[in-house]
Design an enzyme around this catalytic site. Structure first.
Site, PDB file in Angstrom:
ATOM      1  N   ASN A 106       1.605  32.283  14.947  1.00 38.71           N
ATOM      2  CA  ASN A 106       2.938  32.818  14.330  1.00 38.71           C
ATOM      3  C   ASN A 106       2.503  32.619  12.691  1.00 38.71           C
ATOM      4  OD1 ASN A 106       5.203  33.317  13.062  1.00 38.71           O
ATOM      5  ND2 ASN A 106       6.466  32.145  14.386  1.00 38.71           N
ATOM      6  N   ARG A 127       9.829  43.539   8.227  1.00 35.32           N
ATOM      7  CA  ARG A 127       9.051  42.887   9.091  1.00 35.32           C
ATOM      8  C   ARG A 127       8.866  43.490  10.563  1.00 35.32           C
ATOM      9  NH1 ARG A 127      11.127  37.680   7.654  1.00 35.32           N
ATOM     10  NH2 ARG A 127      12.914  38.043   6.387  1.00 35.32           N
ATOM     11  N   GLU A 130       0.205  36.828  19.376  1.00 36.87           N
ATOM     12  CA  GLU A 130       0.969  36.697  18.291  1.00 36.87           C
ATOM     13  C   GLU A 130       2.379  36.450  18.594  1.00 36.87           C
ATOM     14  OE1 GLU A 130       1.831  40.703  16.775  1.00 36.87           O
ATOM     15  OE2 GLU A 130       2.735  39.946  14.991  1.00 36.87           O
ATOM     16  N   TYR A 166      16.184  31.280  13.872  1.00 35.26           N
ATOM     17  CA  TYR A 166      15.200  30.546  14.279  1.00 35.26           C
ATOM     18  C   TYR A 166      15.719  29.169  15.258  1.00 35.26           C
ATOM     19  CZ  TYR A 166      12.824  33.159  10.480  1.00 35.26           C
ATOM     20  OH  TYR A 166      12.493  34.025  10.028  1.00 35.26           O
ATOM     21  N   ALA A 175       5.624  34.827   7.354  1.00 29.23           N
ATOM     22  CA  ALA A 175       5.682  35.963   6.414  1.00 29.23           C
ATOM     23  C   ALA A 175       4.223  36.533   6.376  1.00 29.23           C
ATOM     24  CB  ALA A 175       6.457  35.517   5.034  1.00 29.23           C
ATOM     25  N   ARG A 233      15.999  25.994   8.585  1.00 30.95           N
ATOM     26  CA  ARG A 233      15.914  27.189   7.890  1.00 30.95           C
ATOM     27  C   ARG A 233      16.727  28.220   8.918  1.00 30.95           C
ATOM     28  NH1 ARG A 233      10.316  30.501   9.131  1.00 30.95           N
ATOM     29  NH2 ARG A 233      11.265  32.078   7.622  1.00 30.95           N
ATOM     30  N   ASP A 244      -8.234  39.545   9.552  1.00 31.27           N
ATOM     31  CA  ASP A 244      -9.770  39.682   9.398  1.00 31.27           C
ATOM     32  C   ASP A 244     -10.439  38.342   9.975  1.00 31.27           C
ATOM     33  OD1 ASP A 244      -9.861  42.067   8.393  1.00 31.27           O
ATOM     34  OD2 ASP A 244     -10.482  41.636   6.545  1.00 31.27           O
ATOM     35  N   ARG A 285      15.355  43.048  12.857  1.00 29.25           N
ATOM     36  CA  ARG A 285      15.542  42.567  11.294  1.00 29.25           C
ATOM     37  C   ARG A 285      15.029  43.902  10.467  1.00 29.25           C
ATOM     38  NH1 ARG A 285      13.534  36.404  11.027  1.00 29.25           N
ATOM     39  NH2 ARG A 285      14.954  36.539   9.029  1.00 29.25           N
ATOM     40  N   HIS A 322       6.542  35.348  17.628  1.00 31.52           N
ATOM     41  CA  HIS A 322       7.692  35.403  16.434  1.00 31.52           C
ATOM     42  C   HIS A 322       8.841  34.768  17.174  1.00 31.52           C
ATOM     43  CE1 HIS A 322       5.239  37.426  13.675  1.00 31.52           C
ATOM     44  NE2 HIS A 322       4.986  38.364  14.569  1.00 31.52           N
ATOM     45  N   ILE A 323       9.448  33.756  16.758  1.00 35.74           N
ATOM     46  CA  ILE A 323      10.452  32.966  17.198  1.00 35.74           C
ATOM     47  C   ILE A 323      11.701  34.015  17.258  1.00 35.74           C
ATOM     48  CG2 ILE A 323      12.198  31.124  17.044  1.00 35.74           C
ATOM     49  CD1 ILE A 323       9.924  29.760  15.715  1.00 35.74           C
ATOM     50  N   SER A 324      11.849  34.933  16.119  1.00 31.85           N
ATOM     51  CA  SER A 324      13.219  35.634  15.899  1.00 31.85           C
ATOM     52  C   SER A 324      13.066  36.858  16.559  1.00 31.85           C
ATOM     53  CB  SER A 324      13.551  35.646  14.414  1.00 31.85           C
ATOM     54  OG  SER A 324      12.534  36.393  13.818  1.00 31.85           O
ATOM     55  N   HIS A 333       3.548  40.171   7.856  1.00 34.19           N
ATOM     56  CA  HIS A 333       3.634  41.518   7.185  1.00 34.19           C
ATOM     57  C   HIS A 333       2.888  41.681   5.981  1.00 34.19           C
ATOM     58  CE1 HIS A 333       6.894  40.494   9.702  1.00 34.19           C
ATOM     59  NE2 HIS A 333       7.468  39.408   8.934  1.00 34.19           N
ATOM     60  N   PRO A 388       3.608  29.857   6.929  1.00 32.58           N
ATOM     61  CA  PRO A 388       4.574  29.095   5.899  1.00 32.58           C
ATOM     62  C   PRO A 388       5.978  29.264   6.484  1.00 32.58           C
ATOM     63  CG  PRO A 388       3.743  31.466   5.242  1.00 32.58           C
ATOM     64  CD  PRO A 388       2.690  31.226   6.464  1.00 32.58           C
ATOM     65  N   ASN A 389       6.463  27.854   6.241  1.00 31.86           N
ATOM     66  CA  ASN A 389       7.896  27.745   6.453  1.00 31.86           C
ATOM     67  C   ASN A 389       8.245  27.362   7.833  1.00 31.86           C
ATOM     68  OD1 ASN A 389       8.941  28.355   3.651  1.00 31.86           O
ATOM     69  ND2 ASN A 389       8.292  30.561   4.009  1.00 31.86           N
TER      70      ASN A 389
HETATM   71  C1  DQA Z   1       8.730  34.627  11.906  1.00 36.52           C
HETATM   72  C2  DQA Z   1       9.423  36.165  11.476  1.00 36.52           C
HETATM   73  C3  DQA Z   1       8.648  36.486  10.116  1.00 36.52           C
HETATM   74  O1  DQA Z   1       9.277  37.602   9.698  1.00 36.52           O
HETATM   75  C4  DQA Z   1       9.111  35.453   8.924  1.00 36.52           C
HETATM   76  O2  DQA Z   1       8.708  35.521   7.975  1.00 36.52           O
HETATM   77  C5  DQA Z   1       9.059  34.121   9.377  1.00 36.52           C
HETATM   78  C6  DQA Z   1       9.222  33.618  10.865  1.00 36.52           C
HETATM   79  C7  DQA Z   1       9.446  34.542  13.301  1.00 36.52           C
HETATM   80  O3  DQA Z   1       8.808  33.357  14.002  1.00 36.52           O
HETATM   81  O4  DQA Z   1      10.411  35.157  13.909  1.00 36.52           O
HETATM   82  O5  DQA Z   1       8.590  33.146   8.839  1.00 36.52           O
HETATM   83  O6  DQA Z   1       7.304  34.902  12.193  1.00 36.52           O
END
Ligand code: DQA
Length: 142
Positions: free
Chosen positions: A73, A110, A97, A22, A76, A17, A86, A106, A99-101, A79, A9-10
């Site tokens: 990725n 997270r 896995e 990001y 959210a 965003r 599963d 943070r 994560h961009i950030s 978490h 998501p997002n």
């Molecule tokens: C994220 C970090 C997550 O905490 C956040 O909810 C995201 C992006 C990242 O790519 O840094 O949506 O996965």
């Protein structure tokens, strides 16, 4: 060699965003970057993004028996989602896995990652280059 790159998501809102976390590349810039990287290495890549947990589970299940690696990725859902954890465990495909950030700098919530329990590697805070590193790890580095 076939890789699924899956974004939760997002992540379709990249470039809009929270650019401090990001960056300014859009989701479509990210897809182009990944495709170009995979083309240059003769890797077949499937790109998928959804804002819906069940859709992410369905897509992971679809890889069973036909995909060599997953880059994920979960946004959210990282978490919160036992269902996505599963699903990755079910298909038993090497998964990285991403994560961009810099999630480790943070909020406390997270710092928890369910998906990590099913992953062979985690890449955090390398911006969108993290996806390319994950692909290289799955295709060369193991
Ligand atoms: C994220 C970090 C997550 O905490 C956040 O909810 C995201 C992006 C990242 O790519 O840094 O949506 O996965």
């Amino acid at each position: 060699m076939k890789i699924l790159v899956i974004n939760g998501p997002n992540l379709n809102m990249l470039g809009i965003r929270e650019p401090d976390h990001y960056g300014k590349e859009t989701y479509s810039d990210l897809c182009e970057k990944i495709k170009k990287h995979c083309d240059s290495k003769n890797i077949e890549v499937v790109l998928y993004q959804s804002n819906h947990e069940g859709d992410l589970v369905d897509k992971i299940q679809e890889t069973y028996g036909n995909t060599d690696g997953i880059v994920i990725n979960p946004g959210a859902y990282t978490h919160t989602s036992v269902a996505i954890l599963d699903a990755v465990k079910s298909v038993n495909i090497p998964t990285v896995e991403v994560h961009i950030s810099k999630v480790y700098e943070r909020e406390d919530f997270r710092q928890i990652s369910y998906i990590r329990l099913a992953c062979v590697k985690t890449i955090t805070g390398h911006g969108t280059d993290g996806y390319l590193e994950a692909i290289d790890f799955l295709t060369e580095g193991r």
